[in-house]
Write a protein that holds these residues in place. Sequence first.
Motif, mmCIF file in Angstrom:
data_model
loop_
_atom_site.group_PDB
_atom_site.id
_atom_site.type_symbol
_atom_site.label_atom_id
_atom_site.label_comp_id
_atom_site.label_asym_id
_atom_site.label_seq_id
_atom_site.Cartn_x
_atom_site.Cartn_y
_atom_site.Cartn_z
ATOM 1 N N SER A 1 27.620 9.716 -12.289
ATOM 2 C CA SER A 1 28.878 10.339 -11.945
ATOM 3 C C SER A 1 29.524 10.767 -13.259
ATOM 4 N N ALA A 2 29.673 12.056 -13.435
ATOM 5 C CA ALA A 2 30.144 12.541 -14.730
ATOM 6 C C ALA A 2 31.652 12.359 -14.843
ATOM 7 N N SER A 3 32.059 11.914 -15.997
ATOM 8 C CA SER A 3 33.492 11.739 -16.218
ATOM 9 C C SER A 3 34.126 13.103 -16.445
ATOM 10 N N ARG A 4 35.428 13.132 -16.372
ATOM 11 C CA ARG A 4 36.157 14.356 -16.632
ATOM 12 C C ARG A 4 35.811 14.888 -18.032
ATOM 13 N N ARG A 5 35.700 13.966 -18.991
ATOM 14 C CA ARG A 5 35.395 14.351 -20.351
ATOM 15 C C ARG A 5 34.027 15.034 -20.441
ATOM 16 N N ASP A 6 33.068 14.487 -19.703
ATOM 17 C CA ASP A 6 31.717 15.070 -19.714
ATOM 18 C C ASP A 6 31.738 16.512 -19.220
ATOM 19 N N PHE A 7 32.336 16.679 -18.053
ATOM 20 C CA PHE A 7 32.169 18.015 -17.489
ATOM 21 C C PHE A 7 33.112 19.035 -18.073
ATOM 22 N N LEU A 8 34.158 18.584 -18.717
ATOM 23 C CA LEU A 8 35.006 19.566 -19.408
ATOM 24 C C LEU A 8 34.247 20.198 -20.569
ATOM 25 N N LYS A 9 33.250 19.475 -21.041
ATOM 26 C CA LYS A 9 32.446 20.008 -22.143
ATOM 27 C C LYS A 9 31.455 21.063 -21.658
ATOM 28 N N VAL A 10 31.274 21.132 -20.358
ATOM 29 C CA VAL A 10 30.346 22.118 -19.817
ATOM 30 C C VAL A 10 31.149 23.327 -19.371
ATOM 31 N N GLY A 11 30.980 24.412 -20.076
ATOM 32 C CA GLY A 11 31.747 25.610 -19.761
ATOM 33 C C GLY A 11 31.453 26.081 -18.347
ATOM 34 N N GLY A 12 32.443 26.587 -17.662
ATOM 35 C CA GLY A 12 32.188 27.219 -16.370
ATOM 36 C C GLY A 12 32.388 26.322 -15.173
ATOM 37 N N LEU A 13 32.409 25.008 -15.383
ATOM 38 C CA LEU A 13 32.650 24.136 -14.230
ATOM 39 C C LEU A 13 34.154 24.088 -13.980
ATOM 40 N N LEU A 14 34.505 23.988 -12.727
ATOM 41 C CA LEU A 14 35.912 23.912 -12.372
ATOM 42 C C LEU A 14 36.335 22.454 -12.470
ATOM 43 N N THR A 15 37.621 22.241 -12.546
ATOM 44 C CA THR A 15 38.065 20.845 -12.538
ATOM 45 C C THR A 15 38.047 20.342 -11.097
ATOM 46 N N GLY A 16 37.925 19.061 -10.965
ATOM 47 C CA GLY A 16 37.940 18.453 -9.639
ATOM 48 C C GLY A 16 36.591 18.489 -8.978
ATOM 49 N N GLY A 17 36.555 18.001 -7.755
ATOM 50 C CA GLY A 17 35.298 17.988 -7.020
ATOM 51 C C GLY A 17 34.411 16.848 -7.483
ATOM 52 N N LEU A 18 33.248 16.805 -6.889
ATOM 53 C CA LEU A 18 32.261 15.781 -7.237
ATOM 54 C C LEU A 18 31.342 16.365 -8.297
ATOM 55 N N VAL A 19 31.324 15.757 -9.454
ATOM 56 C CA VAL A 19 30.467 16.285 -10.522
ATOM 57 C C VAL A 19 29.400 15.255 -10.843
ATOM 58 N N LEU A 20 28.162 15.675 -10.696
ATOM 59 C CA LEU A 20 27.055 14.769 -10.995
ATOM 60 C C LEU A 20 26.319 15.275 -12.221
ATOM 61 N N GLY A 21 26.097 14.392 -13.146
ATOM 62 C CA GLY A 21 25.260 14.730 -14.284
ATOM 63 C C GLY A 21 23.870 14.240 -13.954
#
Lengths: 763, 157
Positions: free
Chosen positions: A21-41
Motif C-alpha cells: 500500500s503506497a504512502s502518500r509520499r510514495d505516490f506523490l513522487k510518481v508524476g501523473g497520479l492523482l491524489t486520493g484513491g487506492l494506490v498500490l505499489g
Amino acid sequence: MKILAPFQKKKNENISSEVFSASRRDFLKVGGLLTGGLVLGVSFFSCNEKGKKIVTIAPNVYLQIGSDGKVTIVAHRSEMGQGIRTSLPLIVADELGADWKNVRIVQAEGDEKKYGNQNTDGSFSIRQFYKPMREAGAIARLLLIRAAAQQWKVPAEECDTEKGQVIHRNSGKKLEFGDLVEAAKSLPVPAVSEIKLKDNSRFNMIGKETPIVDLHDIVSGKAVFGIDAVTDGMKIAVVKRCPVVGGAVKSFDDTKARAIPGVIKVIAIKGPGLPATLRKPLSGVAVIAENTWAAIKARDLLEVEWDLGPNAGYDSAKQIEELKQEVTKNGTVRRKRGNFLAAKAAAKKVIDHTYVAPYLAHATLEPPTALAVVKNGNCEVWACTQNPQGAREAVAEALGFQADKVRVNITLLGGAFGRKSKPDFIVEAALLAKESGLPVKVQWTREDDIHHDYFHALSVQRIVATIDNQNKLSGWDHHIAYPSISATEDNAVVQPSDGELGLGATDFPYDVPAINVETHDAKAHLRIGWLRSVRNIPQAFAVATMLDEVAEARGVDPVANALELLGEDRNITFNEELVKTTYPNYGEDIANYPWEIARMKEVIRRVAKESGWGKEMPKGSGLGFAVHRSFLTYVACVVEVQVDANNKITIPNVYYAVDCGLPVNVDRIRSQFEGGAQFSASLALKSMITVKNGQVEQNNFDGYQIIRMPESPGQIHVHIVESAAKPTGVGEPPVPPFTPALCNAIYKATGKRIYTLPIDINA
Amino acid sequence: MAKYSIQVNGKKHEVDVLEDMPLLWVLRDIIGLKGTKFGCGKALCGACTVHLNDDAIRSCSYPISAVGDAKITTIEGLSEDGDHPLQQAWEKFVVPQCGYCQTGQIMNAAALLKRNAHPSAQEIEQAMQGNLCRCGTYNRIKAAISEVAGIPNAASK
C-alpha cells in the motif's frame, strides 16, 4: 558506467511481485497520479534457485484505483511503436478485471530504484514482465474482492471481478471498484502466496486484439514525441559534429553564423576521442538559437577546422575487400564439433561462398532530439529515449552531478530500433543547457542522423558446406568478420563478442557432424551499435541462404531439408562445443527458455502449409523459405517474389509462422511482423552506408534509402502458433528470416544467387 | 526578417521570421502547432505534409515567403475532433506503430482523396510514395485509404 547491448545483460527470469500500500509520499513522487484513491505499489523482486528473495532489483509499478472507478497504470517501458504502453497495462487490467475504458496510462520517468531496468530493447518487456504484471493485477483484484465480501458478509471465494465491478456470483450483487476504494484501503495487502491467477480461458484481453492507447492522439496530431517537448524560454541547438569518429574541433570561426538573426550562443562540445563510447557526445560546435531554422542555418555557416584523428583514412569498400581475404585464412575457433577438415576431405561436394552486408543506419523517422533544463544543481530532461536510466547516469556523469539530481522524462519515441538506447544526444542537451544557462533542445537534422549514427556494422562471412557420398550435409565451416559493438567502448576489441555470435552463428541448430565457427579481426572505425535484431541480420542471411544451396545440392526441397537437418525433437544447448563460453540465450537461463527443436519444426510446417509451399509457380516467380530463432521466439518465413523482364522485384505475399509463446496482444504481434517484413525489405533491397576518408557518404533519404510504398511487400500473412508457453518478444524476431527467404525466392524466380546486400540482381 | 500574415486552420497568424524559414518551422516553432513533423528537411519523407489550399505540400521545403494568402491546413485543422473519415479509418485498422509519420500520411491521403475520391490501388501507391514509414505500416495505410475510397484493399498485389 557502461551501456550494455541488450543481449549482454543477464535477465532475471524468476521475477515475482509484491504489492504494498503506497504512502502518500510514495505516490506523490510518481508524476501523473492523482491524489486520493487506492494506490498500490507493485514491487518486483527476483528469487534464487532456493526461492530465497534477492533484492537486486526492486522496481515498482504503480496502480491506482480512484473513487471514481478510474484505474491508472504506470507504464515503465518506452513506447517506440511496439505497443508496450498498451500491452503491459492490458495484462494488469485483464487480471484485475478492470474496464479498459476506465484505464488511464501514465508514463513513468527513468528511475532504476523505482522501476528496475527500464532499458527497452532486446525484445524482453513482455518476456520479463508478463508474470509480475499478472500478479499485480491479481493482488489488487483480491483486495477489492475482500473489501466487497466483507461488506456483503459472504466468503471472498464466491466473488469475482468483471468490467470494473466486484460481483457476488450467488446473489448477483455488484459493487463498483470506485465504491470499494475506501474499504480496500483499510485492509492488509494480500501476499503473492494468497492469490490465484485467472485461468487462461477467462482472459478478456490477453490473446485478443486491443488497439493501442495512443491511437487517437497519434491520428489527431496530439501525441507528444521528443521533438514536441517544450518548456518556458526553450532555445534550440543544432550541432556541427566532427565528420570522422575520434576527431576533434581544432578551431572555429562563428562570425557568419552569429550574423543570422536569432542566434544566441555558439558553444564547443568536447568529444571523448577514442573510444567514442556508447554514451558520450561527439566533438562538435553547437549553435543555440531562438528557433530551429535559425539554428540550422547558422550551424551550416560555422567554419570549423578539425583534427580528424586516426580514422581519417578509413574506406569501407577497402575494408570489405580486406575482410574477404581475411575469411579465407584460419581464424579464432569459437565453436567446434567433429572434424571439419576430415569432412571436407571426404566430401563429394563442397559449396563455398562469401557473404557481404553493409553498414546500416537506424534512420528513425524522428531524428534524435532532447530537451534539458539545468537549474540550481538539478537537471531535468525530456527525451525520446529507450534507456532513461542510462541517460540519467550519462547526464549525471557529464555534468558532475549525482544521479538523483537528474530527472529523465520519457516522451513517445518516433521510432528507435536501438538508436535511442544511446544517450549521446541527451548528454549534448544537458551540457549545452548547463553551459548556456538556458533551457536547450538539441535537434538533430536527418543529415546529422545519417552521418553520426551508431551503425549496424558491415560484415563479411564465408561459409563452406560439405556434402558426403551419402548425400548428407557432413560439414559446416562458418567464418565471420565484422567490427564488434564492444569496440565502441574499447578500441582494442577486433573480434565479435560471444553475445554477437550467439545471434544466429554459434547457435546454428542443425545436426551436422562437423561444425566449425571461426572469427577474424575487423577493426571498428565508426561508432558501432545495435539495430533491430542486431547480428541476427547478417548471420541469418548467410546461414539461411547457404542452407538453400545445400538443399539444392542434395536435391532436397528446402523445407524438407531444414526439417531433416534439425533432427529429432529435443532441446539443445551448444555449450560443450562453444570455446571458453556458454550459450548466452539472450540473457536467459537455457533451463528456463530451452532451445526447442520441436518448436522450430512446428513453425516450419505451419509456414509451409499456410504459404502453399511446393505449389507450381509461374515463370519469373518463386517462393523462398527461411527459419530463424531469435530473442527466444521461433519464426519461419516464406516470401513470394516476381521478377519482371527489367529485373524489377515485386513481393506480392509474405507468410510468417511465429511461436512467441502465449500471445498477449495479437494485433500488436501482427503489426510487428508486418513492420518487420518492411524493415527487412529496406535492408535487403535498398539501404547501405558507405564510408570514404572516414566520413559517411550518404546524407539523407535520397542516398540512404528505405522502402517506399510502391515497392513494399504486399500482403503479409502472420500465423501465430497457439501456445501456453511463457510469452517472448516480437519486436526483433520478424526481421532476420525475411531477407534470406527473399534471396532464396529470387533464386527460384531468376536462377541468381544473392551473396551481397543490398540485393542487386543486375550484378 | 520579415513580417507575414498567414492563414492556418482558418485562423490568421502574424509572424516575423526569416524570409526563407520553411513553413514547417513557422508552424512548429512560431505558432506552436506540433502535429506536423520534421523528418528530413529536404522533401524526401513526407512527415511534414500539410495542405496549401487543397494541395499536399512538404512544409519543410516550402518557404514562408511563398505562402502568400493561401489557406494552410495542418492535421490539427483537418477535422473538428480528429474524426475525418481517414482518421476514423486509421483508427479502425490501428494503422500507427510509433505514429511519428502518420499525421503526414493522413494529410497526404486526404489531399489525394480530395482530388480523386476513388483512386485505384496503383494511384494510391503512386500518391503515397513520398511518405516514408520506418515502422512499415504501409499495408494498413493502404487498407485505411481503400476503405474510405470504397475500393478493394490496395494491399493485394
